[in-house]
Design a protein around this motif. Sequence first.
Motif, mmCIF file in Angstrom:
data_model
loop_
_atom_site.group_PDB
_atom_site.id
_atom_site.type_symbol
_atom_site.label_atom_id
_atom_site.label_comp_id
_atom_site.label_asym_id
_atom_site.label_seq_id
_atom_site.Cartn_x
_atom_site.Cartn_y
_atom_site.Cartn_z
ATOM 1 N N TYR A 1 -13.356 33.383 -0.698
ATOM 2 C CA TYR A 1 -12.545 34.595 -0.635
ATOM 3 C C TYR A 1 -11.269 34.307 0.142
ATOM 4 O O TYR A 1 -11.234 33.413 0.992
ATOM 5 N N LEU A 2 -10.233 35.085 -0.156
ATOM 6 C CA LEU A 2 -8.936 34.881 0.479
ATOM 7 C C LEU A 2 -8.533 36.133 1.243
ATOM 8 O O LEU A 2 -8.705 37.251 0.755
ATOM 9 N N LEU A 3 -7.972 35.922 2.424
ATOM 10 C CA LEU A 3 -7.474 37.024 3.242
ATOM 11 C C LEU A 3 -6.093 36.671 3.750
ATOM 12 O O LEU A 3 -5.893 35.587 4.309
ATOM 13 N N CYS A 4 -5.138 37.602 3.560
ATOM 14 C CA CYS A 4 -3.774 37.357 4.040
ATOM 15 C C CYS A 4 -3.256 38.550 4.839
ATOM 16 O O CYS A 4 -2.052 38.753 4.953
ATOM 17 N N SER A 5 -4.187 39.343 5.387
ATOM 18 C CA SER A 5 -3.845 40.510 6.203
ATOM 19 C C SER A 5 -4.363 40.289 7.621
ATOM 20 O O SER A 5 -5.246 39.456 7.848
ATOM 21 N N PRO A 6 -3.864 41.044 8.594
ATOM 22 C CA PRO A 6 -4.351 40.886 9.970
ATOM 23 C C PRO A 6 -5.818 41.292 10.103
ATOM 24 O O PRO A 6 -6.244 42.321 9.572
ATOM 25 N N LEU A 7 -6.569 40.513 10.838
ATOM 26 C CA LEU A 7 -7.983 40.801 11.051
ATOM 27 C C LEU A 7 -8.214 42.029 11.917
ATOM 28 O O LEU A 7 -9.330 42.555 11.947
ATOM 29 N N TYR A 8 -7.176 42.499 12.615
ATOM 30 C CA TYR A 8 -7.381 43.688 13.446
ATOM 31 C C TYR A 8 -7.377 44.970 12.625
ATOM 32 O O TYR A 8 -7.632 46.043 13.158
ATOM 33 N N HIS A 9 -7.109 44.881 11.328
ATOM 34 C CA HIS A 9 -7.220 46.058 10.461
ATOM 35 C C HIS A 9 -8.626 46.147 9.866
ATOM 36 O O HIS A 9 -9.333 45.143 9.736
ATOM 37 N N SER A 10 -8.983 47.350 9.460
ATOM 38 C CA SER A 10 -10.358 47.632 9.054
ATOM 39 C C SER A 10 -10.799 46.855 7.818
ATOM 40 O O SER A 10 -11.775 46.102 7.855
ATOM 41 N N ALA A 11 -10.110 47.039 6.691
ATOM 42 C CA ALA A 11 -10.559 46.417 5.443
ATOM 43 C C ALA A 11 -10.567 44.891 5.516
ATOM 44 O O ALA A 11 -11.538 44.258 5.063
ATOM 45 N N PRO A 12 -9.532 44.231 6.042
ATOM 46 C CA PRO A 12 -9.585 42.767 6.137
ATOM 47 C C PRO A 12 -10.767 42.257 6.946
ATOM 48 O O PRO A 12 -11.430 41.295 6.553
ATOM 49 N N HIS A 13 -11.045 42.906 8.071
ATOM 50 C CA HIS A 13 -12.179 42.469 8.890
ATOM 51 C C HIS A 13 -13.483 42.665 8.133
ATOM 52 O O HIS A 13 -14.382 41.806 8.165
ATOM 53 N N ARG A 14 -13.608 43.773 7.407
ATOM 54 C CA ARG A 14 -14.836 44.073 6.675
ATOM 55 C C ARG A 14 -15.100 43.050 5.575
ATOM 56 O O ARG A 14 -16.238 42.622 5.366
ATOM 57 N N ILE A 15 -14.054 42.658 4.845
ATOM 58 C CA ILE A 15 -14.277 41.721 3.749
ATOM 59 C C ILE A 15 -14.722 40.361 4.273
ATOM 60 O O ILE A 15 -15.575 39.702 3.679
ATOM 61 N N VAL A 16 -14.180 39.947 5.407
ATOM 62 C CA VAL A 16 -14.577 38.653 5.968
ATOM 63 C C VAL A 16 -16.038 38.687 6.396
ATOM 64 O O VAL A 16 -16.815 37.778 6.082
ATOM 65 N N ILE A 17 -16.444 39.728 7.105
ATOM 66 C CA ILE A 17 -17.831 39.845 7.560
ATOM 67 C C ILE A 17 -18.777 39.878 6.369
ATOM 68 O O ILE A 17 -19.817 39.208 6.351
ATOM 69 N N SER A 18 -18.435 40.638 5.350
ATOM 70 C CA SER A 18 -19.300 40.775 4.183
ATOM 71 C C SER A 18 -19.379 39.478 3.395
ATOM 72 O O SER A 18 -20.462 39.070 2.936
ATOM 73 N N ALA A 19 -18.245 38.796 3.208
ATOM 74 C CA ALA A 19 -18.245 37.545 2.452
ATOM 75 C C ALA A 19 -19.069 36.480 3.160
ATOM 76 O O ALA A 19 -19.860 35.759 2.525
#
Length: 433
Positions: A147-165
């Motif tokens: 999975y790819l993330l290019c948003s700040p981890l301090y925001h809700s959705a980016p943090h959630r996708i990382v934890i879930s993945a």
Amino acid sequence: MFRLTSNTVEQGARRAAAWLAGRGLQTGDRVAVVASNRPEYVALTLGALRTGIVPVLVNVHLGTDERDRILADADPALVVSDDVWPDLDRAPGAELAPHPLARPMHYTSGTTGLAKGVWSGILSESDAAALAADEQDLWDARPGETYLLCSPLYHSAPHRIVISALAAGADVVIFERFDAAQIARAFVGERIAGAFLVPTHLRRLLVDPFEAPHTRRILHAGEPCPEQLKRRAIDAFGAENLWEFYGSTEGQFALCSSIEWLERPGTVGRARSGRRLSIADPGADGVGTIYVEVPSFARWEYWNDPTKTAAAWNGDSFTVGDLGRLDGDGYLFLEGRREDLIISGGVNVYPAEVERVLQSHPAVVESAVFGIADAEWGQMVCAAVVGDADPDAVLAYARELLPGSHSPKRVVVVDALPRTSTGKVLRSELEHL
């Protein structure tokens, strides 16, 4: 760019949990994290969550006064920052619960006032398992994928996708900052199966077509996606792979596949699993305040603010003040926020409705509609547009397609719309153009 794997983060989370316990933190305590994207960020927050310690994720780019106000309000037992980051490698491992026992505490953007903390408390084991399953249902990450993330981890959705993945056994490639060229290459070189993007990301990525042959679950959210941009994204990723969800820091409302969207352009989908959407006080056009009924694991409150909490909840349903309508099949269409509503000559004008028309003009890339005080009409409908557009031509175009009460009386061309770090348009700044 850095890559996180499930095994590496699991070990890091165990060390982080031990480090936090060694500093006296217990279940229900808060640890504030004021940091940029870095490999240890997820290990620290996951170690906290799986021991019932709640991370308060603070925007690292806030000014000193706002950051200090949030920290004083959250009253954390400990503050961790880029400047003072713990050496977790020397900590022993600790036992962790199978799933996060809490949701991180985020502060809403505060574009309409002081930011408010969203507190979900500590979950029971059954609710923690239900929340984890709910997240898996949304992100649909699978073992062995990337999975790819290019948003700040301090925001809700980016943090959630990382934890879930990571929980699903997938790897996550994280960018410290957005770079369209690098991210386009990563979709191919890193064999990206899934990603979270906001429309601003899509707009920058899709200036030039690029190949994304391995994608399976691209989700976008954060702001309304203009129809022209949505169709370009569908062409790039495939209708079966591109999904949109509608939610907020407080909680989730709806989910929509692009196959559904093509059948009902403009919708943000139907209620997510276990939820029920309703419209309070609808007008003759069916538009009213959007409420969503949620399961027990999705309940929350505004930290230290029972009055605002009570105003947001009605039984098991809550609202964040957004306006919308439901069609006969339960599909939700957004019309904006209550505070963005323009009342001109006694007529309700929803900015989203006008923006959809303006963005269909071939020279308009994006738009934002706002009201300014007017002695005769109460408020005057105005618009800021981005693109190679002639203001008079846009005004004439709008007059052909909109009622007179809804048609902008003034159009200003700007290089870019002012936005928060999550991509939301700051309409209050447009009022001064």
